[in-house]
Design an enzyme around this catalytic site. Sequence first.
Site, short mmCIF file in Angstrom:
data_model
loop_
_atom_site.label_atom_id
_atom_site.label_comp_id
_atom_site.label_asym_id
_atom_site.label_seq_id
_atom_site.Cartn_x
_atom_site.Cartn_y
_atom_site.Cartn_z
N PRO A 29 3.75 -19.16 25.31
CA PRO A 29 4.47 -18.26 24.40
C PRO A 29 5.92 -18.72 24.27
O PRO A 29 6.73 -18.55 25.18
CB PRO A 29 4.37 -16.90 25.10
CG PRO A 29 4.18 -17.21 26.54
CD PRO A 29 3.45 -18.52 26.62
N ASP A 89 9.68 -21.14 27.61
CA ASP A 89 8.38 -20.59 27.98
C ASP A 89 8.61 -19.17 28.47
O ASP A 89 9.14 -18.96 29.57
CB ASP A 89 7.75 -21.47 29.08
CG ASP A 89 6.35 -21.00 29.49
OD1 ASP A 89 5.97 -19.88 29.12
OD2 ASP A 89 5.66 -21.78 30.18
N HIS A 90 8.20 -18.20 27.65
CA HIS A 90 8.53 -16.80 27.96
C HIS A 90 7.74 -16.27 29.15
O HIS A 90 8.04 -15.18 29.66
CB HIS A 90 8.26 -15.92 26.73
CG HIS A 90 9.25 -14.80 26.56
ND1 HIS A 90 9.98 -14.29 27.62
CD2 HIS A 90 9.64 -14.09 25.48
CE1 HIS A 90 10.76 -13.32 27.19
NE2 HIS A 90 10.58 -13.17 25.88
N ARG A 91 6.73 -17.00 29.64
CA ARG A 91 6.03 -16.59 30.86
C ARG A 91 6.93 -16.76 32.08
O ARG A 91 6.79 -16.04 33.07
CB ARG A 91 4.76 -17.42 31.05
CG ARG A 91 3.73 -17.28 29.94
CD ARG A 91 2.60 -18.29 30.12
NE ARG A 91 3.08 -19.66 30.13
CZ ARG A 91 2.31 -20.74 30.30
NH1 ARG A 91 1.00 -20.59 30.50
NH2 ARG A 91 2.82 -21.95 30.28
N ILE A 108 10.58 -17.70 31.69
CA ILE A 108 12.01 -17.54 31.41
C ILE A 108 12.20 -16.36 30.46
O ILE A 108 11.67 -16.35 29.35
CB ILE A 108 12.59 -18.83 30.77
CG1 ILE A 108 12.39 -20.02 31.71
CG2 ILE A 108 14.06 -18.65 30.44
CD1 ILE A 108 12.75 -21.35 31.09
#
Length: 426
Positions: free
Chosen positions: A224, A398-400, A402
């Site tokens: 994501p 990477d929103h998982r 950060i």
Amino acid sequence: MPIELKMPALSPTMEEGTLAKWLVKEGDSVSSGDLLAEIETDKATMEFEAVDEGVITKLLVAEGTDGVKVGTVIAMIAGDDDDAAPAPKAAPAAPKVEAAAPPPPPPPAAVPVIAAPAPVASSSDERVKASPLARRIAAERSVDLSQLSGTGPNGRIVKYDVEAAMGGAPAAPATASAAPQAAAAPKPAPVAAIETDIPHEVVKLSNMRKTIARRLTESKQQVPHIYLTVDVRLDALLKLRSELNASLESRGVKLSVNDMLVKALALSLIQVPKCNVSFAGDTMLQYSRADISVAVSVPTGLITPIVKGADGKTLSAISTEIGELAGRAKEGKLQPHEYQGGTASISNMGMMGIKQFEAVINPPQGMILAIGAGEKRPYIVDDALAIATVMSATGSFDHRAIDGADGAELMKVFKELVEKPLGLVA
């Protein structure tokens, strides 16, 4: 007994390769460390060395054959206890058939077995299997061979395995941890052949192009992305660059803007360690140094050689290293440890006039910085409208791993370092 020489896995992403050139012929005697073939992987053309002594009795894969799966038997070697003359003939891959006769079914023995690299040692073999060259490098670099898995024939540890253990270590845990997720992901449906009456030619995809297509598709499907953009004033950095180049001219070093941005990104990652990470399933890897992958365009696609520990290197050292790595990248001569790993990437298309873009994250890294062109723009300077040289920089995160606030903090620190660039040489 005869020794099977199998197509090696010369990089963690390699699933198949092209046997570009044989460096030996049938009947040649070879020793451990001798070069046998040139193999084109998904990133570079590499030399494949022998790990056993003996006589080449049969070359089973012709030069120029592409799509050779890892683990496929490509040649046979007769060892010291074998008679080299009567080597068993392998069934041809495509037997010629008379026009009037129906083609016979292929014998089962002709189907290559795709096998994973065998473990280095087993309960029945207490001695670690390794080539002399691999042993020497391991001894020099204090690498424990018993902890490695070999990619050579019969699970033998070769030079590549030792170099990968030294240079590719930061990315290996993340890659291994993410492997079950990648395996569980649904495979994309095959693309249907395009029927068209438009004049065209069919261009065969290189191994590198295939890997780029696969990895970037996986990245966009599984990672994501969140995008954060800042405008950065470059005037102070350009002035400092000019002054530094005047003093470095006698040493033959000429700094580019990109060299300085690599250092700025590296220092930003150290100041904002929450962004210097990789997502690895139920865990995250947080790195204590910044290894920056620098996107380099090559004739066959794109490759990202790594400036390791860029946060602790001088600008002149970074400039020299990037120049040397980029040159060998374009020649296809990079070694795996020089482009595998990295904690973050930078992609600069400003020199091509691109104002702003969003780059795709290179897993297992957690972020990539996309650099646009520096251009004269109206800008508020000291509360007054002025003309300044400004570029747009976009971070893909990477929103998982950060959060947006942490990504924003990184972009803020990066902007400050570029606009007050003396921190790059302090």
